[in-house]
Design a protein around this motif. Structure first.
Motif, PDB file in Angstrom:
ATOM      1  N   ILE A  19      36.910  32.532  36.670  1.00 51.34           N
ATOM      2  CA  ILE A  19      38.364  32.447  36.855  1.00 51.34           C
ATOM      3  C   ILE A  19      38.797  30.996  37.003  1.00 51.34           C
ATOM      4  O   ILE A  19      38.186  30.219  37.743  1.00 51.34           O
ATOM      5  CB  ILE A  19      38.803  33.255  38.096  1.00 51.34           C
ATOM      6  N   THR A  20      39.862  30.629  36.281  1.00 51.29           N
ATOM      7  CA  THR A  20      40.466  29.312  36.443  1.00 51.29           C
ATOM      8  C   THR A  20      41.886  29.499  36.982  1.00 51.29           C
ATOM      9  O   THR A  20      42.541  30.508  36.685  1.00 51.29           O
ATOM     10  CB  THR A  20      40.517  28.552  35.105  1.00 51.29           C
ATOM     11  N   PRO A  21      42.378  28.561  37.764  1.00 47.97           N
ATOM     12  CA  PRO A  21      43.708  28.711  38.369  1.00 47.97           C
ATOM     13  C   PRO A  21      44.801  28.940  37.329  1.00 47.97           C
ATOM     14  O   PRO A  21      44.872  28.237  36.328  1.00 47.97           O
ATOM     15  CB  PRO A  21      43.913  27.370  39.095  1.00 47.97           C
ATOM     16  N   GLY A  22      45.613  29.981  37.554  1.00 54.32           N
ATOM     17  CA  GLY A  22      46.744  30.247  36.678  1.00 54.32           C
ATOM     18  C   GLY A  22      46.422  30.993  35.402  1.00 54.32           C
ATOM     19  O   GLY A  22      47.283  31.135  34.535  1.00 54.32           O
ATOM     20  N   GLU A  74      42.819  37.024  43.630  1.00 48.73           N
ATOM     21  CA  GLU A  74      42.486  36.283  44.850  1.00 48.73           C
ATOM     22  C   GLU A  74      41.795  34.960  44.534  1.00 48.73           C
ATOM     23  O   GLU A  74      41.887  33.999  45.298  1.00 48.73           O
ATOM     24  CB  GLU A  74      41.591  37.143  45.756  1.00 48.73           C
ATOM     25  N   LYS A  75      41.119  34.918  43.391  1.00 47.95           N
ATOM     26  CA  LYS A  75      40.421  33.693  42.979  1.00 47.95           C
ATOM     27  C   LYS A  75      41.328  32.725  42.225  1.00 47.95           C
ATOM     28  O   LYS A  75      40.885  31.639  41.843  1.00 47.95           O
ATOM     29  CB  LYS A  75      39.201  34.039  42.126  1.00 47.95           C
ATOM     30  N   GLY A  76      42.570  33.122  41.976  1.00 54.47           N
ATOM     31  CA  GLY A  76      43.503  32.187  41.365  1.00 54.47           C
ATOM     32  C   GLY A  76      44.147  32.606  40.073  1.00 54.47           C
ATOM     33  O   GLY A  76      44.972  31.872  39.517  1.00 54.47           O
ATOM     34  N   ALA A  77      43.795  33.773  39.539  1.00 53.44           N
ATOM     35  CA  ALA A  77      44.460  34.247  38.319  1.00 53.44           C
ATOM     36  C   ALA A  77      45.939  34.486  38.606  1.00 53.44           C
ATOM     37  O   ALA A  77      46.314  34.930  39.701  1.00 53.44           O
ATOM     38  CB  ALA A  77      43.804  35.530  37.831  1.00 53.44           C
ATOM     39  N   ALA A  78      46.789  34.195  37.604  1.00 56.72           N
ATOM     40  CA  ALA A  78      48.234  34.383  37.790  1.00 56.72           C
ATOM     41  C   ALA A  78      48.599  35.862  37.701  1.00 56.72           C
ATOM     42  O   ALA A  78      49.385  36.366  38.511  1.00 56.72           O
ATOM     43  CB  ALA A  78      49.001  33.583  36.754  1.00 56.72           C
ATOM     44  N   TYR A  79      48.001  36.544  36.725  1.00 56.45           N
ATOM     45  CA  TYR A  79      48.263  37.969  36.517  1.00 56.45           C
ATOM     46  C   TYR A  79      46.965  38.645  36.074  1.00 56.45           C
ATOM     47  O   TYR A  79      46.067  38.005  35.514  1.00 56.45           O
ATOM     48  CB  TYR A  79      49.338  38.195  35.444  1.00 56.45           C
ATOM     49  N   ALA A  80      46.913  39.946  36.322  1.00 55.23           N
ATOM     50  CA  ALA A  80      45.784  40.745  35.858  1.00 55.23           C
ATOM     51  C   ALA A  80      46.305  41.863  34.973  1.00 55.23           C
ATOM     52  O   ALA A  80      47.198  42.614  35.381  1.00 55.23           O
ATOM     53  CB  ALA A  80      45.005  41.315  37.043  1.00 55.23           C
ATOM     54  N   ILE A  81      45.771  41.972  33.775  1.00 55.35           N
ATOM     55  CA  ILE A  81      46.178  43.031  32.845  1.00 55.35           C
ATOM     56  C   ILE A  81      45.195  44.185  33.019  1.00 55.35           C
ATOM     57  O   ILE A  81      43.983  44.027  32.796  1.00 55.35           O
ATOM     58  CB  ILE A  81      46.205  42.528  31.385  1.00 55.35           C
ATOM     59  N   ILE A  82      45.699  45.344  33.434  1.00 56.81           N
ATOM     60  CA  ILE A  82      44.860  46.500  33.758  1.00 56.81           C
ATOM     61  C   ILE A  82      45.345  47.728  32.974  1.00 56.81           C
ATOM     62  O   ILE A  82      46.434  47.724  32.410  1.00 56.81           O
ATOM     63  CB  ILE A  82      44.884  46.804  35.271  1.00 56.81           C
ATOM     64  N   ASP A  83      44.503  48.786  32.953  1.00 57.37           N
ATOM     65  CA  ASP A  83      44.942  50.016  32.271  1.00 57.37           C
ATOM     66  C   ASP A  83      44.696  51.267  33.109  1.00 57.37           C
ATOM     67  O   ASP A  83      44.681  52.380  32.578  1.00 57.37           O
ATOM     68  CB  ASP A  83      44.292  50.138  30.887  1.00 57.37           C
ATOM     69  N   GLU A  84      44.497  51.065  34.413  1.00 54.22           N
ATOM     70  CA  GLU A  84      44.385  52.208  35.329  1.00 54.22           C
ATOM     71  C   GLU A  84      45.367  51.995  36.482  1.00 54.22           C
ATOM     72  O   GLU A  84      45.234  51.047  37.261  1.00 54.22           O
ATOM     73  CB  GLU A  84      42.943  52.346  35.840  1.00 54.22           C
ATOM     74  N   GLU A  85      46.353  52.897  36.561  1.00 53.30           N
ATOM     75  CA  GLU A  85      47.494  52.711  37.453  1.00 53.30           C
ATOM     76  C   GLU A  85      47.107  52.595  38.921  1.00 53.30           C
ATOM     77  O   GLU A  85      47.779  51.914  39.699  1.00 53.30           O
ATOM     78  CB  GLU A  85      48.485  53.869  37.264  1.00 53.30           C
ATOM     79  N   GLU A  86      46.021  53.234  39.316  1.00 52.31           N
ATOM     80  CA  GLU A  86      45.629  53.214  40.734  1.00 52.31           C
ATOM     81  C   GLU A  86      45.340  51.805  41.251  1.00 52.31           C
ATOM     82  O   GLU A  86      45.380  51.549  42.460  1.00 52.31           O
ATOM     83  CB  GLU A  86      44.405  54.101  40.956  1.00 52.31           C
ATOM     84  N   TYR A  87      45.045  50.859  40.329  1.00 53.76           N
ATOM     85  CA  TYR A  87      44.723  49.497  40.756  1.00 53.76           C
ATOM     86  C   TYR A  87      45.954  48.599  40.823  1.00 53.76           C
ATOM     87  O   TYR A  87      45.870  47.456  41.255  1.00 53.76           O
ATOM     88  CB  TYR A  87      43.696  48.881  39.799  1.00 53.76           C
ATOM     89  N   LYS A  88      47.114  49.117  40.414  1.00 54.44           N
ATOM     90  CA  LYS A  88      48.337  48.302  40.421  1.00 54.44           C
ATOM     91  C   LYS A  88      48.959  48.342  41.816  1.00 54.44           C
ATOM     92  O   LYS A  88      49.555  49.336  42.223  1.00 54.44           O
ATOM     93  CB  LYS A  88      49.325  48.827  39.382  1.00 54.44           C
ATOM     94  N   THR A  89      48.845  47.233  42.528  1.00 53.20           N
ATOM     95  CA  THR A  89      49.366  47.180  43.906  1.00 53.20           C
ATOM     96  C   THR A  89      50.460  46.132  44.086  1.00 53.20           C
ATOM     97  O   THR A  89      50.981  45.964  45.181  1.00 53.20           O
ATOM     98  CB  THR A  89      48.219  46.885  44.893  1.00 53.20           C
ATOM     99  N   SER A  90      50.774  45.398  42.992  1.00 51.05           N
ATOM    100  CA  SER A  90      51.872  44.426  43.061  1.00 51.05           C
ATOM    101  C   SER A  90      52.335  44.118  41.649  1.00 51.05           C
ATOM    102  O   SER A  90      51.752  44.587  40.669  1.00 51.05           O
ATOM    103  CB  SER A  90      51.419  43.135  43.758  1.00 51.05           C
ATOM    104  N   ASP A  91      53.394  43.309  41.544  1.00 51.47           N
ATOM    105  CA  ASP A  91      53.933  42.943  40.233  1.00 51.47           C
ATOM    106  C   ASP A  91      53.013  41.996  39.464  1.00 51.47           C
ATOM    107  O   ASP A  91      53.255  41.737  38.284  1.00 51.47           O
ATOM    108  CB  ASP A  91      55.310  42.284  40.403  1.00 51.47           C
ATOM    109  N   ARG A  92      51.986  41.502  40.105  1.00 54.39           N
ATOM    110  CA  ARG A  92      51.044  40.598  39.426  1.00 54.39           C
ATOM    111  C   ARG A  92      49.992  41.382  38.634  1.00 54.39           C
ATOM    112  O   ARG A  92      49.177  40.797  37.942  1.00 54.39           O
ATOM    113  CB  ARG A  92      50.380  39.668  40.433  1.00 54.39           C
TER     114      ARG A  92
END
Length: 424
Positions: A23-26, A48-66
């Motif tokens: 992971i690199t910042p941003g 938590e390591k510095g990514a700006a956003y995370a692209i996911i495909d399982e709704e249970e892991y979506k806990t914020s707008d990021r």
């Protein structure tokens, strides 16, 4: 989020990460899945390591707008790459083939970058993930992108072509590689030719080796092509001079002395020269680029170590590339030659036959010392020394120090025969 909106997000954060250990910042973290992992489970860690956003495909892991939820992370990565490629002004040159893809790609990059701002596939990141990552590395000022495409089964090159949408294409050759997935040499030809199918269907331009019978037949009716040849003067003529051990060739009366060993690297150089000429790179700059290129990563390297001269070609192997390497080694002007060759992988039902053919071929060429390594070679009928595992080979060398001489070390990536350098 639409693809257009995701692309706008990518422009703001133009670094892609797929591994939380890198992971690199941003950056944007794409939560890819594999046989033994689910990237969605690592998305929180990526943020938590510095990514700006995370692209996911399982709704249970979506806990914020990021967390950006999509239907399929891999397809979204591929679609984003195609969208970005189409927003770019860069021309895309795609290449595939059984042997020599990475070396050819690097030579083309060296030549084309003499005149244009150019990017190319890093290493051999040439699959369904690597190709999108290469396309997404195209910055605003890039004029040319050299995209390597690999495949081990039917339909893969068609898919990668659809993602990359190349303006130009080149196939290095058709050989006995990945027979487990393609089934036969005919399957390899059909699978690799999916690049031709795309280029022809979209009226794009093809570079070709006019001395390759299969390429001649496949492209005979197609007009938008240009080729190189050693004999046919209706194509761009390049003369092979020698490969003892380094390839020397001549184009338009200009001699080019490469740092590449083996006649099998001659067409790789020719392809780069042909593209340089097509894209109006001065011949003097083409010469400089090719003469300056040094092979790395265990690909046709010559290494001097403890009085030994070692031809290290241990990045990968298949029956076609192995035969070419053995023939070239037999022609080298050297004394006390030792051949260390390891198993070839992904050959499926043909594995036993192909390893026996190679074992017989080593005897025919009459090398001073032949050492065969791996379970497939261990099962062959041969007078050569056989070792079931690398550890067995290592024990042999520890008990039998070798005389100073010239070595060829070649095998599939999984054999990791470069480890022998620590023993010699």
């Amino acid at each position: 989020m639409t693809l257009e909106q995701l692309h706008a997000l990518f422009i703001e954060h133009p670094t892609i990460c797929t591994d939380t250990r890198k992971i690199t910042p941003g950056c944007l973290f794409f939560a890819l899945k594999g046989p033994n992992f689910n990237g969605n489970a690592f998305a929180k860690d990526a943020l938590e390591k510095g990514a700006a956003y995370a692209i996911i495909d399982e709704e249970e892991y979506k806990t914020s707008d990021r967390f950006v939820l999509c239907e399929d992370v891999l397809k979204t990565l591929q679609d984003l790459a195609t969208y970005h490629r189409n927003q770019s002004k860069a021309k895309v040159v795609s290449l595939t083939g059984s042997n020599g893809k990475t070396t050819t790609k690097e030579l083309i990059h060296a030549v084309i970058s003499q005149k244009y701002r150019t990017i190319a596939t890093k290493g051999n990141l040439n699959n369904h993930i690597g190709v999108p990552l290469t396309l997404l590395s195209i910055k605003e000022d890039i004029e040319m992108a050299i995209v390597e495409m690999g495949a081990n089964h039917m339909g893969e090159i068609a898919m990668l072509s659809k993602i990359a949408q190349p303006d130009f294409g080149y196939i290095t050759n058709f050989g006995k590689a990945h027979l487990e997935g393609f089934g036969s040499l005919e399957g390899v030809i059909k699978g690799k030719s999916e690049l031709y199918d795309y280029l022809i269907a979209h009226d794009k331009f093809v570079f070709m080796n006019a001395d390759d019978r299969v390429q001649q037949e496949k492209l005979a009716p197609y007009i938008k092509k240009i080729g190189f040849s050693t004999t046919d003067h209706q194509f761009y003529t390049i003369t092979f001079k020698e490969a003892n051990p380094y390839v020397i060739l001549e184009a338009e009366g200009t001699q080019i002395k490469t740092q590449l060993i083996g006649r099998y690297n001659f067409p790789n150089c020719c392809a780069a020269i042909l593209m340089g000429k097509y894209f109006n790179v001065p011949l003097g700059d083409i010469k400089t680029a090719i003469e300056s290129y040094q092979p790395q990563n265990n690909r046709s390297q010559i290494i001097s170590k403890n009085g030994h001269e070692i031809v290290l070609d241990a990045y990968n192997a298949n029956p076609t590339s192995m035969k070419a390497a053995l023939e070239n080694f037999s022609l080298m002007d050297a004394k006390n030659k030792t051949l260390i060759i390891g198993d070839m992988f992904e050959l499926g039902e043909t594995a036993a036959e192909e390893h026996q053919v190679l074992a017989d071929f080593t005897q025919k060429l009459g090398f001073d010392n032949v050492l065969l390594v791996g379970e497939n070679f261990f099962r062959t009928q041969t007078v050569a020394k056989k070792f079931k595992t690398f550890e067995d080979l290592k024990d042999y060398f520890l008990k039998n120090p070798v005389e100073k001489g010239t070595f060829l070390i070649k095998g599939s990536r999984g054999m990791a025969l470069e480890r022998i350098l620590d023993i010699l």
